[in-house]
Design an enzyme around this catalytic site. Structure first.
Site, PDB file in Angstrom:
ATOM      1  N   GLU A   1       0.844  -1.184   0.000  1.00  0.00           N
ATOM      2  CA  GLU A   1       0.000   0.000   0.000  1.00  0.00           C
ATOM      3  C   GLU A   1       0.887   1.245   0.000  1.00  0.00           C
ATOM      4  O   GLU A   1       1.757   1.397   0.849  1.00  0.00           O
ATOM      5  CB  GLU A   1      -0.900   0.010   1.236  1.00  0.00           C
ATOM      6  CG  GLU A   1      -1.784   1.237   1.378  1.00  0.00           C
ATOM      7  CD  GLU A   1      -2.555   1.235   2.688  1.00  0.00           C
ATOM      8  OE1 GLU A   1      -3.494   2.041   2.802  1.00  0.00           O
ATOM      9  OE2 GLU A   1      -2.208   0.444   3.586  1.00  0.00           O
TER      10      GLU A   1
ATOM     11  N   GLU B   1      -8.879   9.213   6.720  1.00  0.00           N
ATOM     12  CA  GLU B   1      -8.853   8.287   7.837  1.00  0.00           C
ATOM     13  C   GLU B   1      -9.086   9.096   9.114  1.00  0.00           C
ATOM     14  O   GLU B   1      -8.169   9.721   9.626  1.00  0.00           O
ATOM     15  CB  GLU B   1      -7.510   7.558   7.916  1.00  0.00           C
ATOM     16  CG  GLU B   1      -7.301   6.548   6.811  1.00  0.00           C
ATOM     17  CD  GLU B   1      -6.018   5.752   6.988  1.00  0.00           C
ATOM     18  OE1 GLU B   1      -5.998   4.569   6.641  1.00  0.00           O
ATOM     19  OE2 GLU B   1      -5.017   6.338   7.478  1.00  0.00           O
TER      20      GLU B   1
END
Length: 392
Positions: free
Chosen positions: A165, A248
């Site tokens: 990622e 997030e």
């Protein structure tokens, strides 16, 4: 005393015109209120999503997802024609752990949910460019990051967790930090970033952290992929599976918004786009060129000789080669070409005597540079006029 039912009308006749005017004004006001209400209704989001993993499609090619995976508290997003806004983001989680969620918009495939018409997964070595653009709205009364995610895997995976990622933090608010530890800095996409690497237990993570808030950015995703390959956390034979932009949040988050998002993945050159791309981006199949790259190094310097072979069937008249040097390297001089650098990407253009490459023919150039020590690595990818070249 007269009965109230028999009390005569006491309003003078001369007052009737004023009454009629007042009634007309009330009617006009009611009409105006109705119009304002209608306008407010049309200004509302296209759709509100509160389901934990609810999603919808925008612009016919991107998926917006609520993706509330780390909390049981309520989270709702208002989806717009170009992005989304966090309408409700209740609760909080400890800032030394995982976030509450990742509400986001993406292009590609995420846990079997693929955006309409996407050409992902696509092998990294086949990608000529991956232009993307993003703009955000931020808030102060929350703890969160604004993150652009790039997912890579050794296989063309459409479900589950990928191997690596890449996270691009365009903003960080509150006492949070990326996974792993800081390993240095990098200049990618024309900006300087802190670089962190680590693992979350399921996949490897490399994070690029902006030193101050970035509200909008247009860039080539492949600049970050190339930097990741150069650092040994991915390979050119792997696949790009999705690109995603969102937030997030750890605490609160209502009001955060992705105002706009666009992404495309293009293969080589030859006109058209590579599926889901913007007009004018290069397309077609890669492989019409072959590159040899030979270096000779010492302490903190090196020279590189680059051979460019035309493996196509038509002559190339004038050319432009681009490549990203690994971290810690820079160009100091060149021969048989004019070199320029921007954001870690080097672009080479020919001089008069080597501007034409016949079918099956080869032209070459070279340069001298510096490196940070050890054996200097090679660029992960070379493109010739937008076409990804084979590297020998």
């Amino acid at each position: 005393m007269a009965s109230p039912l028999r009390t005569p009308l006491r309003t003078p006749l001369r007052s009737l015109p004023r009454i009629r005017a007042a009634l007309l004004a009330l009617l006009l006001l009611a009409g105006a209120l109705t119009a304002l209400t209608a306008t407010a209704q049309t200004a509302h989001a296209d759709e509100r999503i509160c389901d934990q993993y609810g999603s919808t499609t925008i612009q016919g090619k991107y998926v917006v997802q609520n993706n509330r995976w780390g909390t049981s508290a309520t989270q709702c997003i208002d989806v717009t024609g170009t992005g989304f806004r966090l309408a409700q983001a209740d609760g909080s989680v400890p800032t030394d752990g995982a976030p509450k969620s990742y509400p986001s918009v993406f292009y590609g495939c995420h846990y079997t949910n693929c955006s309409p018409g996407t050409n992902l997964p696509m092998q990294v070595s086949s990608i000529g460019s991956a232009p993307s653009s993003i703009s955000y709205t931020y808030v102060d009364n929350a703890v969160y990051n604004a993150s652009y995610d790039i997912w890579l895997d050794p296989t063309p995976k459409k479900d589950g967790v990928n191997r690596t990622e890449i996270m691009i933090w365009l903003n960080r608010v509150g006492p949070i930090q990326p996974i792993g530890s800081r390993v240095g800095t990098a200049n990618v996409g024309g900006r300087s970033w802190e670089v962190w690497t680590g693992s979350n237990g399921s996949n490897d993570v490399i994070s690029f952290i902006a030193p101050s808030a970035v509200r909008s950015m247009s860039f080539d995703v492949m600049d970050f992929v190339d930097e990741t390959v150069a650092r040994g956390m991915a390979q050119r034979s792997w696949y790009l599976t999705s690109v995603q932009a969102g937030f997030e949040p750890w605490q609160n988050g209502a009001g955060l918004a992705v105002d706009s998002f666009s992404a495309a993945v293009n293969t080589g050159s030859g006109g058209g786009d590579g599926g889901g791309g913007d007009d004018g981006e290069p397309g077609g199949e890669p492989g019409a060129c072959e590159v040899t790259y030979t270096t000779n190094s010492w302490s903190n310097g090196f020279t590189a000789d680059v051979g460019v072979r035309n493996t196509g069937s038509t002559a190339i008249s004038g050319w432009e080669m681009s490549f990203a040097l690994p971290a810690g390297q820079s160009v100091t001089s060149a021969w048989n070409a004019t070199l320029s650098s921007s954001g870690g990407t080097v672009t080479a253009r020919p001089v008069e005597h080597n501007r034409n490459i016949e079918p099956g023919g080869t032209q070459s150039f070279g340069f001298q540079g510096t490196h940070s020590g050890g054996t200097p690595g090679e660029p992960a990818r070379f493109t010739l006029n937008g076409t990804v070249c084979t590297v020998r």
